[in-house]
Design an enzyme around this catalytic site. Sequence first.
Site, PDB file in Angstrom:
ATOM      1  N   GLU A 159       0.782  -1.236   0.000  1.00 44.67           N
ATOM      2  CA  GLU A 159       0.000   0.000   0.000  1.00 44.67           C
ATOM      3  C   GLU A 159       0.816   1.290   0.000  1.00 44.67           C
ATOM      4  OE1 GLU A 159      -2.904  -0.007   3.136  1.00 44.67           O
ATOM      5  OE2 GLU A 159      -3.901  -1.771   2.371  1.00 44.67           O
ATOM      6  N   GLU A 352      -5.344  -8.571   0.998  1.00 46.86           N
ATOM      7  CA  GLU A 352      -5.889  -8.261   2.328  1.00 46.86           C
ATOM      8  C   GLU A 352      -7.380  -8.026   2.208  1.00 46.86           C
ATOM      9  OE1 GLU A 352      -4.260  -4.983   4.646  1.00 46.86           O
ATOM     10  OE2 GLU A 352      -2.221  -5.575   4.069  1.00 46.86           O
TER      11      GLU A 352
HETATM   12  C1  BGC Z   1      -2.653  -2.363   6.097  1.00 45.21           C
HETATM   13  C2  BGC Z   1      -2.537  -3.156   7.381  1.00 45.21           C
HETATM   14  C3  BGC Z   1      -3.569  -2.669   8.372  1.00 45.21           C
HETATM   15  C4  BGC Z   1      -4.942  -2.909   7.781  1.00 45.21           C
HETATM   16  C5  BGC Z   1      -6.097  -2.508   8.687  1.00 45.21           C
HETATM   17  C6  BGC Z   1      -4.072  -2.141   5.652  1.00 45.21           C
HETATM   18  O1  BGC Z   1      -4.182  -0.838   5.172  1.00 45.21           O
HETATM   19  O2  BGC Z   1      -1.880  -2.968   5.087  1.00 45.21           O
HETATM   20  O3  BGC Z   1      -1.231  -3.027   7.874  1.00 45.21           O
HETATM   21  O4  BGC Z   1      -3.447  -3.266   9.623  1.00 45.21           O
HETATM   22  O5  BGC Z   1      -5.068  -2.176   6.599  1.00 45.21           O
HETATM   23  O6  BGC Z   1      -6.075  -1.145   8.952  1.00 45.21           O
END
Ligand code: BGC
Length: 440
Positions: A159, A352
Site C-alpha cells: 500500500e 488483504e
Molecule cells: C494495512 C494493514 C492494516 C490494515 C487494517 C491495511 O491498510 O496494510 O497493515 O493493519 O489495513 O487497517
Amino acid sequence: MATDAGTEIPRFPAGFLWGVSTSAHQIEGAADEREPSVWDAFTAGPGRIKDGSTAAVACDHYHRHREDVALLADLGVNAYRFSVSWPRVRSAHGLDFYDRLVDDLCAAGVRPVPTLFHWDLPVDLDWLDRDTAARFAEYVSLVAGRLGDRVSRWITLNEPAEHTLLGHALGVHAPGRRLLFDALPAAHHQLLAHGLAVQALRAAGAADIGIANSHGPTWAASEEEADVEAAGFYDLLLNGLFADPLLLGRYPEGIGELMPGDVEADLKVIAEPLDWYGVNYYAPTRVGAPQGAEIEFGGVSMPAELPFSVREIEGREVTDFGWPVVPEGLTELLTGFRDRYGDRLPPIVITENGCSYPGVDDQERIAYLDGHVRALHRALEAGVDVRGYFVWSLLDNFEWAEGYARRFGLVHVDFDTLERTPKASYRWFRELLRAQAATA
Ligand code: BGC
C-alpha cells in the site's frame, strides 16, 4: 447483517491461494533485536498512538513464530503473507529469523509469500529521497539471495497509497509529515522502488512477483457536478495514481508533472510487467465536494484545504473501526479494474480483506468474510481472473495509530500474557478451506 451464510460458498478454482496476512512491525516485537524504523521514532512522539502503546513486544511473533506456524497449519491455509522487516535485515542475524520462518512454513506445507516493505522504513531513510529506491533494490537482492531457493512468490510493497497519504500527506502514520500534495514525491519514489525491486527479483531468478495495493470504489456523495468532480479526484489519488503507472506505464492526467526526476524514464522501470496484481480491499469511500472545514473521518482528521471531503456511507453496518461493510464493493472494484485495464491487468490476488471487531465469538467477522468471499466469487463469474484471497489478519496486532484497540485477527491475542486463542472466525475459515480442498 444480511448474508447468504448458511448456504454453501461456491467453489473456487483448483490451485486457488487461500491465506492470511500479517506484517512485521505489527506482530514481531523484539524491537531491541533490530535497528529502529520510522515507526519506532513516530510512536515515541507524544499522543501519536491512541492507546499510548508501542510495537516493542506486539505479539512477540519473533520468539513465538513456531506457535504461529502451527496455527497456520491447523487453519489449513496453503499460503501465508508476512513481511520482511528491512531494519531487522540490516541487523546481525536478522535474515536468520526469516530463514527459520520460511523453513518452518515449508515444513508445514504453507507457501511463504513475503512482502518486502510494509511501512517500517529504516529510520535513517526517507521516501522523499530518490536514493531510497536504489537502497531498497539492494536490500531486496540480499533477501532474495538468501530466501529465493524456497520462496517463489514475492510482494514488493504494501500500500504505497496509504503510506503516502497517512504517513506523508496527513501525518497520522510514520513518518508523521503533513505535506498534503507535496507528499507526491514519496509516492513516486516508492513506485520507482517497486520497479527496481521487480528487476532485482527477476535477476535473482524470481518469476512470480506482485504488489499489494489498496483500492476501493469511490462513490460520489450526489450527482451534483461538484460532488462528482471531487469523487473523481479522490478516485484518481487512491486508485489511478497507483495502478495506472504499474499497469499502463503512465500517471493519470496532471499528475506526472508534479513528480520529481525524469518521470518518463522512471515510468519504464515502474511498469515492469507483473505476474499478478495484489488488491487490499476493505470498503468503498463516499466522497463529495470540500466542506470548508477540517473533518474527522475514520480516526483521521482531514484538513479543510483538501479538494474533496469524505462522507459517511449511510444505511450500512459498520465495523468497530467505523468502516462500512460493503461486500459488493469488491465485485464492483474488480470488474471495474478489468474494464479499465483490459489485457494489461494480470491475474488478481486479494492480498488483504478483513475487519475489526472485539471478542472471540466474532460472528460479525464471519458475516463480513462470508459476504466478501461470495462477492469475490461473483467477480470470478463475471470473468475477472482471480487467483487468491488472504484474510487480514492471522493475529490481533499493533494496528498502527490505533495501537492494540482494533482487533483484526482470526486469532485473539491477550497482550498481557501473549496467549493466542482462535476465534469463531478461525474455525469458520478452517471449515471453508476444508470444503474447498475437498472438491479441488
Ligand atoms: C494495512 C494493514 C492494516 C490494515 C487494517 C491495511 O491498510 O496494510 O497493515 O493493519 O489495513 O487497517
